[in-house]
Design an enzyme around this catalytic site. Structure first.
Site, PDB file in Angstrom:
ATOM      1  N   SER A   1       0.787  -1.226   0.000  1.00 56.14           N
ATOM      2  CA  SER A   1       0.000   0.000   0.000  1.00 56.14           C
ATOM      3  C   SER A   1       0.820   1.277   0.000  1.00 56.14           C
ATOM      4  CB  SER A   1      -0.940   0.014   1.207  1.00 56.14           C
ATOM      5  OG  SER A   1      -0.206  -0.048   2.417  1.00 56.14           O
TER       6      SER A   1
ATOM      7  N   HIS B   1      -5.280  -3.781  -2.629  1.00 53.93           N
ATOM      8  CA  HIS B   1      -5.013  -2.742  -3.620  1.00 53.93           C
ATOM      9  C   HIS B   1      -4.876  -3.298  -5.032  1.00 53.93           C
ATOM     10  CE1 HIS B   1      -4.356   0.419  -0.571  1.00 53.93           C
ATOM     11  NE2 HIS B   1      -3.919  -0.591   0.168  1.00 53.93           N
TER      12      HIS B   1
ATOM     13  N   LYS C   1     -11.981   0.273  -1.642  1.00 55.08           N
ATOM     14  CA  LYS C   1     -10.953   0.902  -2.491  1.00 55.08           C
ATOM     15  C   LYS C   1     -11.462   0.906  -3.932  1.00 55.08           C
ATOM     16  CE  LYS C   1      -7.246  -0.079   0.757  1.00 55.08           C
ATOM     17  NZ  LYS C   1      -8.078  -0.569   1.882  1.00 55.08           N
TER      18      LYS C   1
END
Length: 392
Positions: free
Chosen positions: A175, A203, A235
């Site tokens: 990240s 991610h 996300k």
């Protein structure tokens, strides 16, 4: 009594004090922060879906049938058919046998690691893993051995000299660095040494791989290669919550053993149904990922040409390495004066001496947005040459 005020003052003096921003309106590149309009390059909304009208409509259409709150834990009376639909959809999306819907990514990592390892077992964790993985390892009470970031040779030596139940855990996309773990090599090592591999692809899901199925799908890794996949939905997916996907046996085991799943109220079922709509968009709209990759390439070309030190990342996470805390804060503040929001990341989130600006790109950014960022970075470049004492 512990002197909390003194500790806060120490953080301020070290350039480590953090403050919250007050955001008004929806999450999108053009934000209002503390009443000031800013162009944001620090969100994890990689596909620009957090404010997508189809997903908002799916949530509002669901509420008359589902109500708002989850009302109870999944094992009491909180497991709504909306949750069940999402779990089936997530299993299909990730090409896995089954899935569980967790409240947050933090709770997913804490619950999975503390359920799948315990006293007498050993967890092998990448040194740059997310805080939720670190805390999950601690909660498990297993022995924890941290291997150097991405170093499969060091990990192989550790695995070869350790007996008993072994679990290897890594982020898929890291990240704060934006790089991708050596997942094929990790899967091979775990097969050889009979270790359970857990990958948190928070991610990567939505961004990487065919139809946005994540970093494992991009590398052609199956459920047999990586038995446990964890991902977040707040996300690239643009909604909220998290999931764990893998063999039905392990998912059933987690229902029995993962305390962060058992002992918490279920997420609002309308959010689950909105997430199903988001997964449909992710699968169907390849143009979002194409545009995002184009922005990433242009940013890297432009920022490198300006002399900024970038990290080796092909993902939307594009850190600009600065070094000391005060210089990172000063660069972030200078960009904000020019109407741009780019967060300075400092220890303990990153190692000492590796403070940086974490630029994150979104499919919702336009080419004009990116060029505005590069122009501002060009204006700010001399700031990095000042001695740190001049930027306090």
């Amino acid at each position: 009594m512990r002197d909390f005020a003194a500790e806060l003052e120490t953080r301020k003096q070290a350039g480590l004090y953090r403050t919250r921003r007050l955001i008004s309106g929806p999450q999108q590149p053009q934000l209002v922060s503390d009443g000031v309009p800013l162009l944001s390059f620090c969100s994890n909304d990689y596909l620009g879906l957090a404010n997508h009208p189809d997903i908002i409509r799916a949530a509002t259409d669901a509420m008359p049938q589902t109500g708002l709150g989850g009302a109870a834990s999944h094992l009491i009376c909180g497991h709504h058919d909306g949750h069940h639909q999402l779990e089936a959809r997530l299993a299909a999306f990730t090409l896995r046998s089954a899935a569980l819907f967790f409240s947050t990514g933090y709770m997913a990592n804490m619950g999975v690691l503390s359920a799948l390892a315990g006293r007498g077992d050993t967890i092998f964790s990448d040194r740059l893993n997310h805080a939720s993985i670190i805390d999950g390892c601690i909660l498990s009470r297993a022995r924890v051995r941290r291997y150097p970031h991405g170093d499969t040779e060091a990990l192989a030596d550790m695995l070869a000299t350790t007996g008993g139940h072994k679990l290897v855990v890594t982020d898929g996309v890291f990240s704060m660095d934006g790089d991708i773990a050596p997942l094929k090599e990790l899967a091979a090592l775990c097969r050889v040494h009979d270790a359970l591999l857990v990958v948190d692809d928070a991610h990567g899901v939505g961004v990487l791989g065919p139809q946005g199925r994540g970093s494992l799908a991009e590398l052609g890794l199956s459920e047999q290669d990586v038995p446990v996949l964890i991902g977040t939905l707040g996300k690239a997916v643009g909604t909220s919550g998290a999931f764990v996907a893998g063999p039905e046996l392990l998912m059933d085991y987690l229902v029995q053993k993962a305390r962060t799943y058992i002992y918490t109220t279920a997420m609002p079922p309308a959010i689950a149904l909105a997430t199903c709509a988001s997964l449909d968009l992710i699968e169907q709209e390849h143009s979002r990922r194409t545009h995002l990759q184009s922005l990433i390439r242009e940013f890297r070309r432009g920022a490198s040409a300006l002399g900024y030190e970038l990290m080796p990342s092909c993902t939307p996470i594009q850190p600009i390495m600065v070094g000391d805390n005060w210089s990172a804060l000063a660069l972030s503040e200078d960009l904000e004066q020019k109407g741009l929001m780019v967060t300075a990341i400092r220890p303990p989130t990153v190692p000492e001496g590796e403070a940086r600006l974490r630029v994150t790109l979104s499919a919702a950014h336009s080419v004009a947005d990116l060029r505005k960022l590069l122009a501002a970075l060009a204006d700010c470049r001399p700031l990095l040459k000042r001695p740190s004492s001049e930027v306090v």
